[in-house]
Design an enzyme around this catalytic site. Structure first.
Site, PDB file in Angstrom:
ATOM      1  N   PRO A  24       1.032  -1.238  -0.081  1.00 27.24           N
ATOM      2  CA  PRO A  24      -0.046  -0.025  -0.075  1.00 27.24           C
ATOM      3  C   PRO A  24       0.976   1.143   0.130  1.00 27.24           C
ATOM      4  O   PRO A  24       1.831   1.270   0.706  1.00 27.24           O
ATOM      5  CB  PRO A  24      -0.841  -0.065   1.063  1.00 27.24           C
ATOM      6  CG  PRO A  24      -0.528  -1.742   1.740  1.00 27.24           C
ATOM      7  CD  PRO A  24       0.663  -2.139   1.135  1.00 27.24           C
ATOM      8  N   CYS A 111       3.929   2.956   8.667  1.00 28.51           N
ATOM      9  CA  CYS A 111       3.888   4.162   8.302  1.00 28.51           C
ATOM     10  C   CYS A 111       4.826   5.103   9.200  1.00 28.51           C
ATOM     11  O   CYS A 111       4.553   5.103  10.352  1.00 28.51           O
ATOM     12  CB  CYS A 111       2.734   4.780   8.275  1.00 28.51           C
ATOM     13  SG  CYS A 111       2.653   6.595   7.253  1.00 28.51           S
ATOM     14  N   LYS A 151       1.672  -5.250   8.341  1.00 30.11           N
ATOM     15  CA  LYS A 151       2.682  -4.699   7.913  1.00 30.11           C
ATOM     16  C   LYS A 151       3.528  -3.795   9.029  1.00 30.11           C
ATOM     17  O   LYS A 151       2.577  -3.098   9.512  1.00 30.11           O
ATOM     18  CB  LYS A 151       2.733  -4.130   6.542  1.00 30.11           C
ATOM     19  CG  LYS A 151       3.887  -3.664   5.924  1.00 30.11           C
ATOM     20  CD  LYS A 151       3.514  -3.190   4.617  1.00 30.11           C
ATOM     21  CE  LYS A 151       4.916  -2.843   3.772  1.00 30.11           C
ATOM     22  NZ  LYS A 151       5.392  -1.771   4.187  1.00 30.11           N
TER      23      LYS A 151
END
Length: 382
Positions: A24, A111, A151
């Protein structure tokens, strides 16, 4: 030269063959880009949506509802969720199940951008072990038969590594697979990814598949990661920027074909892909001009290594219609073959950043008292 084929893996009931996943990426892995990548891979692999924030999904934010739209040909439908509040994450997952919005849920704990980490989310969150466990528990409990994966990064920085603890917690809470980006949040995208950490995680949690992420620019890089780390598959991010045909190479490489089978498009072929990409964006957005404007950020990635000239690159980066894009591309020397040195780093490469965290975040990894539902982001896409 051919090699031994790499076996696929299972994400719950979904066979992923070859074991290749599109990472992503905010503003990148929307439905048009996923379409291009899937076309080149003949539908093989797993292609994940942009990051969807759980608060925005539960509140049915207009932008978010567009981002979770999947083409009828996309199967399995894969959504990545971001959240810091276990209750909100649970509600979002239940909404996905009840309304049949996806077939697979991935959770973002990787992130590194400040607007995410300053709220305790993304790569900052696994430091708070009880909070990580609570989020995973709510997600898996509410997902029913849908597989939940995650993730993550190695940790916040080299002094605050979290990936081994996070892997253990994930297994205990029923997560189906883990992807590890071999960098810390402080590294962002700089330096070299630590593939040894991927190998250590695989040894630490042999019960579930581990996928490696970081510095995969070619299919040979992906095969080398598999050999060197023993991981079960790869997650490809920046390596496919301006290179959606990388997924054709990955399929060929994982199925045992050698480098002679890899795509080496001429500039003419690249230009055709560029126009199609811009066209798909316009159709998805519902406005050609906005689609071409959104495409502008891809121009430099597609043209890397080709002779185009700085002035032409500047003009291509300010196009506002498909006709203008076609006309400018036609002015290039389209017979140029694939250039040597065109592969390699693209996108953000900064590193050694100070990670922006909530006040007192690092005092105690087991104290989650300061984390509230107010920390949820209200817009999706990163």
């Amino acid at each position: 030269m051919t090699t031994t084929p790499i076996p696929g893996l299972s994400i719950g009931p979904h066979a992923v063959q070859p074991p290749v996943v599109l990472a992503p990426m905010a503003g990148i892995t929307n439905a048009p880009f996923r379409t291009l990548c899937r076309e080149f891979s003949a539908g093989k692999g797993l292609f994940v949506s942009e990051m969807i924030t759980t608060r925005a999904l539960v509140e049915r934010n207009d932008k978010t509802m567009q981002l979770i739209h999947f083409d009828a040909s996309e199967t399995p439908r894969s959504i990545q969720l971001y959240g810091v509040d276990p209750v909100t994450v649970g509600k979002a997952v239940r909404m996905i199940v009840d309304e049949d919005l996806a077939d697979h849920i991935d959770l973002n704990f990787g992130c590194p951008v400040p607007k995410v980490t300053r709220k305790g989310g993304g790569s900052a969150l696994p430091y708070k072990r009880p909070l990580l466990r609570a989020i995973l528990h709510e997600a898996v409990t509410n997902a029913g038969d849908l597989p939940v994966t995650m993730k993550m990064r190695k940790g916040i920085d080299d002094d605050h590594l979290t990936y081994l603890d996070a892997g253990r917690i994930a297994v205990e809470e029923g997560v189906t697979a883990i992807a590890l980006h071999g960098r810390t949040a402080a590294q962002h995208y700089g330096g070299t990814a630590d593939w040894d950490a991927i190998a250590r995680l695989k040894e630490h949690v042999p019960q579930i598949p581990v996928l490696g992420n970081g510095d995969i620019w070619t299919a040979d890089d992906a095969l080398r990661m598999i050999r060197e780390t023993g991981c079960d598959g790869v997650v490809v991010g920046r390596g496919c920027l301006g290179r959606p045909w990388l997924f054709a190479d990955l399929v060929a490489g994982f199925e045992g074909a050698g480098p002679d089978a890899y795509a080496r498009p001429s500039l003419r072929q690249v230009a055709d892909v560029m126009v199609r990409h811009a066209q798909l964006l316009g159709e998805w957005i519902g406005d050609e001009t906005r689609g071409v404007i959104d495409f502008r950020k891809h121009v430099a990635w597609y043209l890397k290594g080709f002779s185009a000239g700085s002035e032409m690159r500047k003009r291509l980066a300010v196009t506002s219609s498909l006709d203008e894009l076609r006309e400018l591309l036609a002015g290039l020397d389209l017979d140029q073959p694939w250039p040597s040195g065109a592969d390699g780093p693209r996108g953000r490469t900064s590193g050694n950043n100070r990670v922006v965290l909530p006040d007192g975040w690092l005092r105690d990894p087991y104290d989650c008292a300061g984390v509230t539902a107010d920390a949820e982001l209200d817009t999706s896409g990163g």
